[in-house]
Design an enzyme around this catalytic site. Structure first.
Site, PDB file in Angstrom:
ATOM      1  N   CYS A   1      39.975  42.240  38.769  1.00 26.67           N
ATOM      2  CA  CYS A   1      38.713  41.969  38.022  1.00 26.67           C
ATOM      3  C   CYS A   1      37.339  41.745  38.483  1.00 26.67           C
ATOM      4  O   CYS A   1      37.135  41.484  39.647  1.00 26.67           O
ATOM      5  CB  CYS A   1      38.718  39.875  37.722  1.00 26.67           C
ATOM      6  SG  CYS A   1      37.418  39.249  37.303  1.00 26.67           S
TER       7      CYS A   1
ATOM      8  N   ARG B   1      44.385  47.865  29.391  1.00 24.35           N
ATOM      9  CA  ARG B   1      43.152  46.840  28.985  1.00 24.35           C
ATOM     10  C   ARG B   1      42.748  45.939  30.427  1.00 24.35           C
ATOM     11  O   ARG B   1      41.697  46.587  31.346  1.00 24.35           O
ATOM     12  CB  ARG B   1      43.236  45.330  28.183  1.00 24.35           C
ATOM     13  CG  ARG B   1      42.003  45.257  27.780  1.00 24.35           C
ATOM     14  CD  ARG B   1      41.237  43.701  28.778  1.00 24.35           C
ATOM     15  NE  ARG B   1      42.424  43.015  29.044  1.00 24.35           N
ATOM     16  CZ  ARG B   1      42.371  42.272  30.262  1.00 24.35           C
ATOM     17  NH1 ARG B   1      41.300  42.302  30.551  1.00 24.35           N
ATOM     18  NH2 ARG B   1      42.819  40.526  29.950  1.00 24.35           N
ATOM     19  N   ASP B   2      43.541  45.611  31.282  1.00 21.71           N
ATOM     20  CA  ASP B   2      43.269  44.788  32.873  1.00 21.71           C
ATOM     21  C   ASP B   2      43.197  45.843  33.420  1.00 21.71           C
ATOM     22  O   ASP B   2      43.017  45.686  34.898  1.00 21.71           O
ATOM     23  CB  ASP B   2      44.071  43.390  32.460  1.00 21.71           C
ATOM     24  CG  ASP B   2      43.479  42.742  33.556  1.00 21.71           C
ATOM     25  OD1 ASP B   2      43.052  42.620  34.483  1.00 21.71           O
ATOM     26  OD2 ASP B   2      44.767  41.543  34.355  1.00 21.71           O
TER      27      ASP B   2
ATOM     28  N   ASN C   1      47.173  43.729  39.189  1.00 23.17           N
ATOM     29  CA  ASN C   1      48.162  42.325  38.523  1.00 23.17           C
ATOM     30  C   ASN C   1      50.002  43.090  39.280  1.00 23.17           C
ATOM     31  O   ASN C   1      50.259  44.287  39.567  1.00 23.17           O
ATOM     32  CB  ASN C   1      48.653  43.666  37.493  1.00 23.17           C
ATOM     33  CG  ASN C   1      47.039  42.688  36.580  1.00 23.17           C
ATOM     34  OD1 ASN C   1      46.697  41.384  35.847  1.00 23.17           O
ATOM     35  ND2 ASN C   1      46.551  43.963  35.532  1.00 23.17           N
TER      36      ASN C   1
ATOM     37  N   HIS D   1      50.185  34.711  34.499  1.00 18.27           N
ATOM     38  CA  HIS D   1      49.474  36.136  34.727  1.00 18.27           C
ATOM     39  C   HIS D   1      49.296  35.904  36.124  1.00 18.27           C
ATOM     40  O   HIS D   1      47.921  35.488  36.329  1.00 18.27           O
ATOM     41  CB  HIS D   1      48.345  36.252  33.677  1.00 18.27           C
ATOM     42  CG  HIS D   1      47.284  37.765  34.067  1.00 18.27           C
ATOM     43  ND1 HIS D   1      47.171  38.673  32.711  1.00 18.27           N
ATOM     44  CD2 HIS D   1      47.059  38.274  34.752  1.00 18.27           C
ATOM     45  CE1 HIS D   1      46.483  39.437  33.349  1.00 18.27           C
ATOM     46  NE2 HIS D   1      46.213  39.071  34.448  1.00 18.27           N
TER      47      HIS D   1
ATOM     48  N   HIS E   1      48.155  37.715  39.544  1.00 22.60           N
ATOM     49  CA  HIS E   1      47.937  39.277  41.395  1.00 22.60           C
ATOM     50  C   HIS E   1      48.748  39.569  41.691  1.00 22.60           C
ATOM     51  O   HIS E   1      49.478  37.969  42.678  1.00 22.60           O
ATOM     52  CB  HIS E   1      46.593  39.894  41.178  1.00 22.60           C
ATOM     53  CG  HIS E   1      45.861  38.873  39.041  1.00 22.60           C
ATOM     54  ND1 HIS E   1      44.821  40.013  39.408  1.00 22.60           N
ATOM     55  CD2 HIS E   1      45.915  38.762  38.554  1.00 22.60           C
ATOM     56  CE1 HIS E   1      44.576  40.286  38.233  1.00 22.60           C
ATOM     57  NE2 HIS E   1      45.360  39.385  37.653  1.00 22.60           N
TER      58      HIS E   1
END
Length: 306
Positions: free
Chosen positions: A249, A23-24, A258, A216, A218
């Site tokens: 993003c 997803r991300d 990430n 989470h 990065h």
């Protein structure tokens, strides 16, 4: 005063890896990744031992065209026994689509800052909660687990450093409306270990247990692993990561990839923390996906084991 190094006993015995690669990791790709590649990616990740696989998003295709096939993906997805496949749900219509697809795990995505709320959610900092409350309430009423993502917890590209108390206030609102877990996002990768420690201590002081928190990170400035280790030392036992370090993003151009799941697994193994992942199989999966995307993986471990 010199602080003593933490004893190994201060670390969690087991960590849940919340894999966000499908997803991300893919939402910011310039080219649309074919549905069959996404399905194979998820299958390979599950085969490698990952049990929480964020599969897709029901964000409007206009905003994230890379995930426009969410309904089709969920219809064709062969879910591994015991695995969870959360999806991101932005609003009431997104929840409708998730319910139609018989999803049992969702996530909502809120902002800790005013500007990002306006740019990402077309709302303001306070108004976003009014948008999310009926979504969370309805989902919880349907016995669906709801996770809350909170972005820009450490820095915002338009507003700069974000006050700790502002992040805590926003995070508590998500938990109070019914989210079972809050994922603290370093959306543009500017956090450092001291900042992570300060934020976690502030949440605990505000009555939020670390069992409710995930992280989470990065890796924009190369701090993702150091920040993760700091979070582990303070009792956090759920860490978001993306196979091969994929991701970014679409609404924050300074956001790079990430934390790579392989790099996380390598560190966890060195710390003696259980994680359930076959590192070799995961590296092979990320190599395969890198070939599909036409570029090498940024993961240090993938490179080292290549």
């Amino acid at each position: 005063m010199k602080v003593a190094s933490p004893e190994p006993a201060s670390l969690p015995a087991e960590v849940t890896i919340w894999e966000v690669g499908a997803r991300d990791g893919l939402q910011n790709e310039k080219e649309i990744v074919p549905l069959e590649v996404k399905l194979e990616f998820l299958r390979r990740l599950a085969d490698a031992g990952l049990v929480v696989l964020e599969a897709t998003s029901f964000v409007h295709p206009k905003w994230v065209p890379q995930l426009a096939d969410a309904t089709e993906l969920l219809a064709e997805l062969d879910q591994a026994p015991g695995a969870r496949y959360p999806v991101l749900v932005p609003n009431a219509r997104g929840l409708d689509r998730a319910l139609e697809s018989k999803v049992r795990d969702i996530a909502i995505f809120a902002s800790a800052t005013e500007t990002f709320a306006q740019r990402n959610l077309n709302s303001d900092l306070d108004g976003q909660f009014g948008m999310f409350e009926p979504v969370v309430s309805r989902a919880v009423g349907e016995d669906i687990a709801v996770r809350g993502y909170l972005s820009m917890c450490f820095g915002d590209p338009w507003e700069g450093p974000v006050p700790v108390e502002q992040v805590v206030a926003a995070g508590k609102r998500l938990l109070e409306m019914g989210c079972f877990q809050l994922s603290l996002g370093d959306t543009i990768g500017v956090a450092t270990p001291g900042h992570v420690e300060a934020l976690l201590r502030a949440f605990v002081a505000a009555g939020v247990g670390v069992d409710k928190l995930a992280v989470h990170f990065h890796d924009t400035y190369g701090q993702a692993l150091a920040n993760t280790y700091t979070a582990l030392r303070h009792g956090v036992s759920t860490v978001d990561s993306s196979a091969g370090g994929l991701g970014g993003c679409p609404y924050a151009k300074s956001a790079t990839g990430n934390l790579a799941t392989e790099d996380l697994v390598w560190m966890l193994e060195g710390l003696g923390i259980e994680h359930g992942v076959d590192l070799g199989a995961l590296v092979e999966t990320s190599r395969w996906m890198a070939e599909k995307l036409g570029r090498p993986s940024p993961s240090a471990v993938v490179k080292a084991m290549g």
